[in-house]
Scaffold this active site. Structure first.
Site, mmCIF file in Angstrom:
data_model
loop_
_atom_site.group_PDB
_atom_site.id
_atom_site.type_symbol
_atom_site.label_atom_id
_atom_site.label_comp_id
_atom_site.label_asym_id
_atom_site.label_seq_id
_atom_site.Cartn_x
_atom_site.Cartn_y
_atom_site.Cartn_z
ATOM 1 N N GLU A 1 0.835 -1.366 -0.087
ATOM 2 C CA GLU A 1 -0.029 -0.095 0.093
ATOM 3 C C GLU A 1 0.832 1.221 0.088
ATOM 4 O OE1 GLU A 1 -3.573 0.736 3.004
ATOM 5 O OE2 GLU A 1 -2.009 2.155 3.321
ATOM 6 N N THR B 1 -4.148 4.568 -1.272
ATOM 7 C CA THR B 1 -5.103 5.201 -0.501
ATOM 8 C C THR B 1 -5.923 6.544 -1.264
ATOM 9 O OG1 THR B 1 -3.733 6.898 0.856
ATOM 10 C CG2 THR B 1 -3.986 4.737 1.499
ATOM 11 N N ALA C 1 -10.803 10.609 2.874
ATOM 12 C CA ALA C 1 -12.117 9.968 3.426
ATOM 13 C C ALA C 1 -13.050 10.903 2.902
ATOM 14 C CB ALA C 1 -12.128 9.939 4.864
ATOM 15 N N ARG D 1 -15.484 2.747 3.685
ATOM 16 C CA ARG D 1 -16.452 3.752 4.139
ATOM 17 C C ARG D 1 -15.686 5.013 4.508
ATOM 18 N NH1 ARG D 1 -18.641 3.704 10.019
ATOM 19 N NH2 ARG D 1 -16.625 4.902 10.120
ATOM 20 N N HIS E 1 -13.623 -3.573 14.034
ATOM 21 C CA HIS E 1 -13.529 -2.183 13.878
ATOM 22 C C HIS E 1 -13.838 -1.727 14.998
ATOM 23 C CE1 HIS E 1 -15.352 1.698 12.215
ATOM 24 N NE2 HIS E 1 -14.416 1.512 11.445
ATOM 25 N N LYS F 1 -20.168 -7.831 3.150
ATOM 26 C CA LYS F 1 -19.608 -7.364 2.033
ATOM 27 C C LYS F 1 -19.361 -8.445 1.076
ATOM 28 C CE LYS F 1 -16.694 -4.961 5.017
ATOM 29 N NZ LYS F 1 -15.645 -3.759 5.103
ATOM 30 N N GLN G 1 -6.734 -4.813 8.403
ATOM 31 C CA GLN G 1 -6.274 -3.604 9.329
ATOM 32 C C GLN G 1 -4.753 -4.303 9.888
ATOM 33 O OE1 GLN G 1 -5.344 -0.910 10.077
ATOM 34 N NE2 GLN G 1 -7.032 -0.132 11.123
HETATM 35 P P1 FAD Z 1 -17.491 -0.645 7.077
HETATM 36 O O1 FAD Z 1 -17.205 -1.749 6.197
HETATM 37 O O2 FAD Z 1 -18.753 0.185 6.910
HETATM 38 O O3 FAD Z 1 -17.348 -0.822 8.539
HETATM 39 C C1 FAD Z 1 -17.612 0.300 9.563
HETATM 40 C C2 FAD Z 1 -18.334 -0.287 10.772
HETATM 41 O O4 FAD Z 1 -19.856 -0.509 10.234
HETATM 42 C C3 FAD Z 1 -18.084 -1.559 11.415
HETATM 43 O O5 FAD Z 1 -18.403 -1.387 12.606
HETATM 44 C C4 FAD Z 1 -18.816 -2.498 10.666
HETATM 45 O O6 FAD Z 1 -19.059 -3.929 11.538
HETATM 46 C C5 FAD Z 1 -20.204 -1.795 10.359
HETATM 47 N N1 FAD Z 1 -21.056 -2.235 9.002
HETATM 48 C C6 FAD Z 1 -20.468 -2.601 7.847
HETATM 49 N N2 FAD Z 1 -21.404 -2.853 7.086
HETATM 50 C C7 FAD Z 1 -22.537 -2.658 7.832
HETATM 51 C C8 FAD Z 1 -23.896 -2.565 7.388
HETATM 52 N N3 FAD Z 1 -24.418 -2.899 6.085
HETATM 53 N N4 FAD Z 1 -24.708 -1.980 8.240
HETATM 54 C C9 FAD Z 1 -24.554 -1.648 9.436
HETATM 55 N N5 FAD Z 1 -23.243 -1.828 9.863
HETATM 56 C C10 FAD Z 1 -22.314 -2.025 9.128
HETATM 57 N N6 FAD Z 1 -9.573 5.256 5.175
HETATM 58 C C11 FAD Z 1 -9.575 6.196 4.144
HETATM 59 O O7 FAD Z 1 -10.129 7.418 4.493
HETATM 60 N N7 FAD Z 1 -8.702 6.055 2.859
HETATM 61 C C12 FAD Z 1 -8.371 4.881 2.679
HETATM 62 O O8 FAD Z 1 -7.747 4.780 1.421
HETATM 63 C C13 FAD Z 1 -8.189 3.795 3.670
HETATM 64 N N8 FAD Z 1 -7.684 2.673 3.294
HETATM 65 C C14 FAD Z 1 -8.069 1.411 4.183
HETATM 66 C C15 FAD Z 1 -7.163 0.421 3.516
HETATM 67 C C16 FAD Z 1 -7.427 -0.890 4.649
HETATM 68 C C17 FAD Z 1 -6.893 -2.102 4.182
HETATM 69 C C18 FAD Z 1 -8.218 -0.463 5.864
HETATM 70 C C19 FAD Z 1 -8.320 -1.933 6.745
HETATM 71 C C20 FAD Z 1 -8.716 0.492 6.159
HETATM 72 C C21 FAD Z 1 -8.686 1.679 5.403
HETATM 73 N N9 FAD Z 1 -9.155 2.930 5.619
HETATM 74 C C22 FAD Z 1 -8.867 3.875 4.830
HETATM 75 C C23 FAD Z 1 -9.752 3.409 6.960
HETATM 76 C C24 FAD Z 1 -11.432 3.171 6.926
HETATM 77 O O9 FAD Z 1 -11.799 3.925 6.181
HETATM 78 C C25 FAD Z 1 -11.852 3.115 8.194
HETATM 79 O O10 FAD Z 1 -11.307 1.977 8.988
HETATM 80 C C26 FAD Z 1 -13.447 3.153 8.264
HETATM 81 O O11 FAD Z 1 -13.563 3.512 9.848
HETATM 82 C C27 FAD Z 1 -13.970 2.024 8.012
HETATM 83 O O12 FAD Z 1 -14.314 1.805 6.654
HETATM 84 P P2 FAD Z 1 -14.724 0.194 6.289
HETATM 85 O O13 FAD Z 1 -14.834 0.255 4.712
HETATM 86 O O14 FAD Z 1 -14.144 -0.834 6.950
HETATM 87 O O15 FAD Z 1 -16.395 0.489 6.852
#
Ligand code: FAD
Length: 282
Positions: free
Chosen positions: A15, A46, A49, A105, A148, A164, A175
């Site tokens: 990354e 990346t 957000a 997200r 998370h 997902k 992570q």
């Molecule tokens: P989600 O999948 O939405 O999960 C967030 C929370 O919501 C979790 O508690 C989950 O259990 C819950 N959830 C998930 N789906 C649902 C649903 N359908 N209904 C209800 N609850 C749900 N951030 C950036 O800004 N830019 C980046 O480029 C970036 N790259 C990343 C790369 C990796 C490999 C990782 C692990 C993280 C990265 N992040 C990045 C950070 C990430 O955006 C944050 O951790 C954010 O808080 C959660 O993103 P997510 O896609 O996991 O969210």
């Protein structure tokens, strides 16, 4: 468990993040050229957000995909994404020859109100994945071996992780973590839940004292005794800290591989020399 879409055997991927200034792009391209020599299965980049650096992410992933001829993955966050921007981003990716996306997200951007974040168009990446799949992208999503930070339990987090996958995620990238036992337990639970797509293990080499207060705290990763001893012993000695951090990451990867974890994703922090040192120890 299936194989990743990009590899048949054990793989390393990287990354990187876009530099703040466009003037730094030549340096980043040198870094990418050096990473290419390590034969990664893919390099991901990346995305802010709030979508702030989307143009930079697109340029970089296009360079990876088209100039370096390595699979490039564009991160895409939905925290501030409208329908219109989402579909125009899909079109831009297609025009730029990008066909892999990590759907995320993102956290609340600083300049966004709590209310606007609550009312965002796309609540979770699971809402982006079907449209990305329909448009022909390979889609990855994020997972959290220690859950998370918003999830009430690992069980609930894994439940949504599975969702997902059901929406079309081809694989997951984890992570960062420092304790392999936590990752093995997570993999077992994901497997029991019926998550059968590949999961890439996220490894972050801790190479400076500065990262201890920032990167480690932000990730929320547990610190096993071996890592806290390393930090206590070396954080005031930059050269030793770097060497010890690289050895720790290499050791983690060796153990993961012995345990059958084939796909490793290294958070390079745009440092090709660190990635090279780790790979030379494997
Ligand atoms: P989600 O999948 O939405 O999960 C967030 C929370 O919501 C979790 O508690 C989950 O259990 C819950 N959830 C998930 N789906 C649902 C649903 N359908 N209904 C209800 N609850 C749900 N951030 C950036 O800004 N830019 C980046 O480029 C970036 N790259 C990343 C790369 C990796 C490999 C990782 C692990 C993280 C990265 N992040 C990045 C950070 C990430 O955006 C944050 O951790 C954010 O808080 C959660 O993103 P997510 O896609 O996991 O969210």
């Amino acid at each position: 468990m299936q194989k990743t879409p990009f590899t048949n055997e054990s793989s390393i991927s990287f990354e990187i993040f876009p530099p703040k200034k466009w003037e730094s792009f030549p340096n980043l391209y040198e870094t990418l050229d050096a990473l290419k020599q390590l034969h990664p299965s893919f390099i991901s980049c990346t995305y802010g957000a709030g979508g702030s650096n989307s143009k930079k992410t697109t340029e970089i992933v296009s360079y990876i995909q088209n100039k370096l001829e390595i699979e490039g993955i564009a991160h895409l966050t939905c925290a501030a994404l409208t329908k219109e921007i989402f579909y125009s981003t899909i079109r831009t990716f297609q025009e730029m020859g990008i066909h892999n996306v990590l759907a995320l997200r993102g956290d609340k951007p600083i300049d966004m109100t709590e209310e606007a974040f609550r009312n965002r168009t796309y609540k979770h990446p699971s809402e982006l994945i079907p449209a990305l799949k329909d448009a022909g992208f390979t889609v990855a999503a994020a997972c959290y071996p220690e859950k998370h930070y918003e999830a009430p339990s690992l069980e609930e987090d894994i439940h949504f992780l599975k969702y997902k996958m059901e929406q079309g995620a081809d694989f997951f990238i984890s992570q960062l973590f420092f304790d392999n036992e936590i990752f093995y337990r997570f993999m077992d639970r994901a497997d029991k839940e019926g998550i059968h797509v590949p999961i890439e293990a996220g490894i972050m080499p801790i190479t400076s004292g500065k990262m201890v207060g920032t990167t480690i705290n932000l990730s929320g990763a547990s610190i096993p005794k071996k890592m806290s001893d390393l930090i206590a012993n070396y954080q005031d000695h930059p050269d030793d800290m770097r060497k010890a951090g690289i050895e720790y990451a290499a050791e983690q990867i060796r153990e993961l591989r012995e345990h059958g974890v084939k796909n490793i994703h290294i958070y390079t922090m745009n440092n090709a020399a660190t990635a090279q040192s780790i790979c030379s120890l494997l």
